[in-house]
Design a protein around this motif. Structure first.
Motif, PDB file in Angstrom:
ATOM      1  N   ARG A  26      -0.928 -15.524   2.850  1.00 19.87           N
ATOM      2  CA  ARG A  26      -2.512 -15.520   3.439  1.00 19.87           C
ATOM      3  C   ARG A  26      -3.311 -17.166   3.446  1.00 19.87           C
ATOM      4  O   ARG A  26      -2.823 -18.003   2.612  1.00 19.87           O
ATOM      5  CB  ARG A  26      -2.091 -15.508   1.359  1.00 19.87           C
ATOM      6  CG  ARG A  26      -4.027 -16.252   0.808  1.00 19.87           C
ATOM      7  CD  ARG A  26      -4.387 -15.820   0.145  1.00 19.87           C
ATOM      8  NE  ARG A  26      -6.435 -15.987  -0.289  1.00 19.87           N
ATOM      9  CZ  ARG A  26      -6.999 -16.441  -1.079  1.00 19.87           C
ATOM     10  NH1 ARG A  26      -6.069 -16.933  -2.076  1.00 19.87           N
ATOM     11  NH2 ARG A  26      -8.391 -15.931  -0.523  1.00 19.87           N
ATOM     12  N   ASP A  33       1.154 -12.355  11.600  1.00 21.79           N
ATOM     13  CA  ASP A  33      -0.753 -11.471  11.760  1.00 21.79           C
ATOM     14  C   ASP A  33      -1.645 -12.451  11.711  1.00 21.79           C
ATOM     15  O   ASP A  33      -2.831 -11.283  11.816  1.00 21.79           O
ATOM     16  CB  ASP A  33      -0.708 -10.531  10.405  1.00 21.79           C
ATOM     17  CG  ASP A  33      -0.430 -11.916   9.828  1.00 21.79           C
ATOM     18  OD1 ASP A  33      -1.121 -13.059   9.091  1.00 21.79           O
ATOM     19  OD2 ASP A  33       0.042 -11.840   7.637  1.00 21.79           O
ATOM     20  N   ALA A  36      -4.607 -11.445   9.038  1.00 21.93           N
ATOM     21  CA  ALA A  36      -4.795 -10.334   8.951  1.00 21.93           C
ATOM     22  C   ALA A  36      -5.156 -10.365   6.757  1.00 21.93           C
ATOM     23  O   ALA A  36      -5.608  -9.594   6.667  1.00 21.93           O
ATOM     24  CB  ALA A  36      -4.184  -9.135   9.179  1.00 21.93           C
ATOM     25  N   THR A  37      -3.892 -10.979   6.507  1.00 17.76           N
ATOM     26  CA  THR A  37      -4.203 -11.039   4.747  1.00 17.76           C
ATOM     27  C   THR A  37      -4.324 -12.566   4.760  1.00 17.76           C
ATOM     28  O   THR A  37      -4.297 -12.429   2.746  1.00 17.76           O
ATOM     29  CB  THR A  37      -2.356 -10.418   4.429  1.00 17.76           C
ATOM     30  OG1 THR A  37      -2.163 -11.948   5.011  1.00 17.76           O
ATOM     31  CG2 THR A  37      -2.533  -9.243   4.595  1.00 17.76           C
ATOM     32  N   VAL A  39      -7.951 -13.261   3.499  1.00 16.34           N
ATOM     33  CA  VAL A  39      -8.598 -12.791   2.978  1.00 16.34           C
ATOM     34  C   VAL A  39      -7.777 -12.226   0.825  1.00 16.34           C
ATOM     35  O   VAL A  39      -6.976 -11.567   1.231  1.00 16.34           O
ATOM     36  CB  VAL A  39      -9.552 -11.494   3.079  1.00 16.34           C
ATOM     37  CG1 VAL A  39     -10.444 -11.193   1.713  1.00 16.34           C
ATOM     38  CG2 VAL A  39     -10.820 -12.194   3.836  1.00 16.34           C
ATOM     39  N   ASP A  41      -8.328 -10.132  -1.522  1.00  9.77           N
ATOM     40  CA  ASP A  41      -8.406  -8.637  -2.030  1.00  9.77           C
ATOM     41  C   ASP A  41      -7.567  -7.647  -1.439  1.00  9.77           C
ATOM     42  O   ASP A  41      -6.574  -7.004  -1.071  1.00  9.77           O
ATOM     43  CB  ASP A  41     -10.082  -7.969  -1.398  1.00  9.77           C
ATOM     44  CG  ASP A  41     -10.737  -7.954  -2.477  1.00  9.77           C
ATOM     45  OD1 ASP A  41     -10.021  -8.936  -3.515  1.00  9.77           O
ATOM     46  OD2 ASP A  41     -11.751  -7.681  -2.949  1.00  9.77           O
ATOM     47  N   ARG A  42      -7.488  -8.225   0.465  1.00 18.46           N
ATOM     48  CA  ARG A  42      -6.757  -8.388   1.604  1.00 18.46           C
ATOM     49  C   ARG A  42      -5.569  -7.739   1.213  1.00 18.46           C
ATOM     50  O   ARG A  42      -4.922  -7.654   1.290  1.00 18.46           O
ATOM     51  CB  ARG A  42      -7.326  -8.916   2.571  1.00 18.46           C
ATOM     52  CG  ARG A  42      -6.541  -7.846   4.005  1.00 18.46           C
ATOM     53  CD  ARG A  42      -6.619  -6.131   4.134  1.00 18.46           C
ATOM     54  NE  ARG A  42      -5.391  -5.634   5.318  1.00 18.46           N
ATOM     55  CZ  ARG A  42      -4.576  -5.035   5.473  1.00 18.46           C
ATOM     56  NH1 ARG A  42      -4.061  -4.579   3.782  1.00 18.46           N
ATOM     57  NH2 ARG A  42      -4.168  -4.560   6.039  1.00 18.46           N
ATOM     58  N   ALA A  43      -4.905  -9.611   0.967  1.00 26.42           N
ATOM     59  CA  ALA A  43      -3.421  -9.999   0.202  1.00 26.42           C
ATOM     60  C   ALA A  43      -2.793  -9.098  -0.418  1.00 26.42           C
ATOM     61  O   ALA A  43      -2.075  -8.537  -0.540  1.00 26.42           O
ATOM     62  CB  ALA A  43      -3.254 -11.299  -0.134  1.00 26.42           C
ATOM     63  N   GLU A  45      -4.143  -6.048  -1.990  1.00 24.82           N
ATOM     64  CA  GLU A  45      -4.030  -4.359  -1.475  1.00 24.82           C
ATOM     65  C   GLU A  45      -2.656  -4.947  -0.331  1.00 24.82           C
ATOM     66  O   GLU A  45      -2.237  -3.567  -0.405  1.00 24.82           O
ATOM     67  CB  GLU A  45      -5.442  -4.249  -0.289  1.00 24.82           C
ATOM     68  CG  GLU A  45      -5.066  -2.661  -0.133  1.00 24.82           C
ATOM     69  CD  GLU A  45      -5.959  -3.173   0.375  1.00 24.82           C
ATOM     70  OE1 GLU A  45      -6.395  -2.235   1.774  1.00 24.82           O
ATOM     71  OE2 GLU A  45      -7.488  -3.324   1.368  1.00 24.82           O
ATOM     72  N   SER A  46      -2.580  -5.484   0.448  1.00 19.87           N
ATOM     73  CA  SER A  46      -1.009  -5.252   1.407  1.00 19.87           C
ATOM     74  C   SER A  46      -0.083  -5.559   0.698  1.00 19.87           C
ATOM     75  O   SER A  46       0.865  -5.163   0.624  1.00 19.87           O
ATOM     76  CB  SER A  46      -0.908  -6.580   2.122  1.00 19.87           C
ATOM     77  OG  SER A  46      -2.681  -6.096   3.555  1.00 19.87           O
ATOM     78  N   SER A  47      -0.404  -6.468  -0.483  1.00 20.55           N
ATOM     79  CA  SER A  47       1.226  -6.558  -1.151  1.00 20.55           C
ATOM     80  C   SER A  47       1.003  -5.285  -2.187  1.00 20.55           C
ATOM     81  O   SER A  47       2.851  -4.577  -2.038  1.00 20.55           O
ATOM     82  CB  SER A  47       0.467  -7.994  -2.376  1.00 20.55           C
ATOM     83  OG  SER A  47       0.628  -8.918  -1.422  1.00 20.55           O
ATOM     84  N   GLN A  49       0.527  -2.088  -1.032  1.00 17.38           N
ATOM     85  CA  GLN A  49       0.648  -1.221  -0.783  1.00 17.38           C
ATOM     86  C   GLN A  49       2.401  -1.057  -0.283  1.00 17.38           C
ATOM     87  O   GLN A  49       3.432  -0.220   0.488  1.00 17.38           O
ATOM     88  CB  GLN A  49      -0.036  -1.596   0.752  1.00 17.38           C
ATOM     89  CG  GLN A  49       0.290  -0.201   2.086  1.00 17.38           C
ATOM     90  CD  GLN A  49      -0.004   0.846   1.592  1.00 17.38           C
ATOM     91  OE1 GLN A  49      -1.023   1.665   1.418  1.00 17.38           O
ATOM     92  NE2 GLN A  49       1.661   1.818   1.018  1.00 17.38           N
TER      93      GLN A  49
END
Length: 294
Positions: A26, A33, A36-37, A39, A41-43, A45-47, A49
């Motif tokens: 983050r 990256d 890329a992670t 933000v 919500d993106r962090a 979501e990636s976690s 996934q």
């Protein structure tokens, strides 16, 4: 000493098991990256996934190790703690480590649900060991030279493996003296951290000498510069080299692998386990029946 460890809600047998640690940065300036992670919500979501893709645990970081702009303790906490809380709300069985060298950040992360502190400074903060002990957390003690995020002289060692090994032995003793039980300690030689490519290649060749300390050994080799320089490959083209390096580390004693490309790393780790005789194949068909001789 047994290599069975209960970390968070998971139990690992590091005599016969390889755990893949997925990297979640983050940060806006990650070497891999590039934000890329960053933000929230993106962090998250990636976690999630990464867990679905087979990662055994997640490593959440708010500040890269390398040079860059200063990040306050408060900002680092704001980056990592909400991610940890959100993951634990969705997946309370997740094993989470926080990648930090600050005791205050470690405390906030443990309170948010982290089971491990991944300290790339090797307990450089005088308060770190006490925070980990009082939080009943695990620790990854990593070799590096001096504080992160600052310019340093060119790397020099008379015997890189011997010096890294002694550093880790000394810091393990510091951790135990602070009340961290030995069965909560993981060691990491710190591939590329304040080391040049020749140093890191030698550490990888002689990793069994560090594994002989007798604690679970983490190898963080994914996409690092020693791979790029060895193969003349830029970022984005280092996955084959990363998988080769992680496999070499497993064969020399590493049992935890900090990796970016989760699906590929999990497959490589499970193949290592199968080759070592630690796990059965997913199925058996080839040449198992008289009509299947091709």
């Amino acid at each position: 000493m047994t290599m069975i460890r209960t970390i968070g809600a998971r139990t690992f047998d590091f005599d016969r098991q390889v755990a893949v640690m997925a990297v979640i940065n983050r940060t806006p300036d990650s070497f891999y990256d590039r934000g890329a992670t960053f933000v929230l919500d993106r962090a998250v979501e990636s976690s999630l996934q990464a867990l679905d893709d087979g990662a055994d645990w997640l490593d959440i970081g708010g500040v890269p190790f390398g040079r860059g702009p200063a990040v306050s303790t408060e900002e680092e906490i704001d980056r990592v703690a909400p991610v940890i809380r959100a993951i634990m709300a969705e997946r309370p069985d997740a094993v989470i480590s926080v990648d930090t060298n600050r005791a205050a950040v470690a405390r906030a992360a443990i309170e948010a649900g982290a089971a491990v502190v991944n300290d790339t400074s090797g307990l450089g903060d005088d308060d770190m060991a006490g925070v980990i002990a009082s939080g009943n957390a695990h620790v990854v003690i990593t070799h590096s030279v001096g504080p992160p995020r600052v310019e340093k002289p060119a790397a020099h060692f008379d015997d890189v493996v011997g010096e890294v090994r002694q550093f880790l032995v000394d810091r393990v003793e510091r951790a135990e003296n602070a009340g961290i039980s030995r069965d909560k300690i993981v060691i990491d030689p710190g591939h590329d951290l304040d080391k040049n490519t020749l140093h890191t290649l030698e550490i990888t060749r002689r990793l069994d000498e560090i594994a002989s300390i007798g604690l679970p050994l983490l190898a963080a080799v994914s996409n690092k510069d020693f791979i790029g320089e060895s193969l003349n490959r830029p970022q984005g083209e280092r996955l084959p080299g990363s998988l080769a390096a992680m496999t070499a580390c497993v064969m020399r004693g590493a049992r935890i692998l900090r990796m970016h490309d989760v699906i590929a790393a999990v497959d490589a780790a499970r193949m290592c386990e199968a080759i070592m005789g630690w796990r059965q194949p997913a199925y058996l068909e080839h040449n198992m029946h008289p009509t299947h001789n091709v």
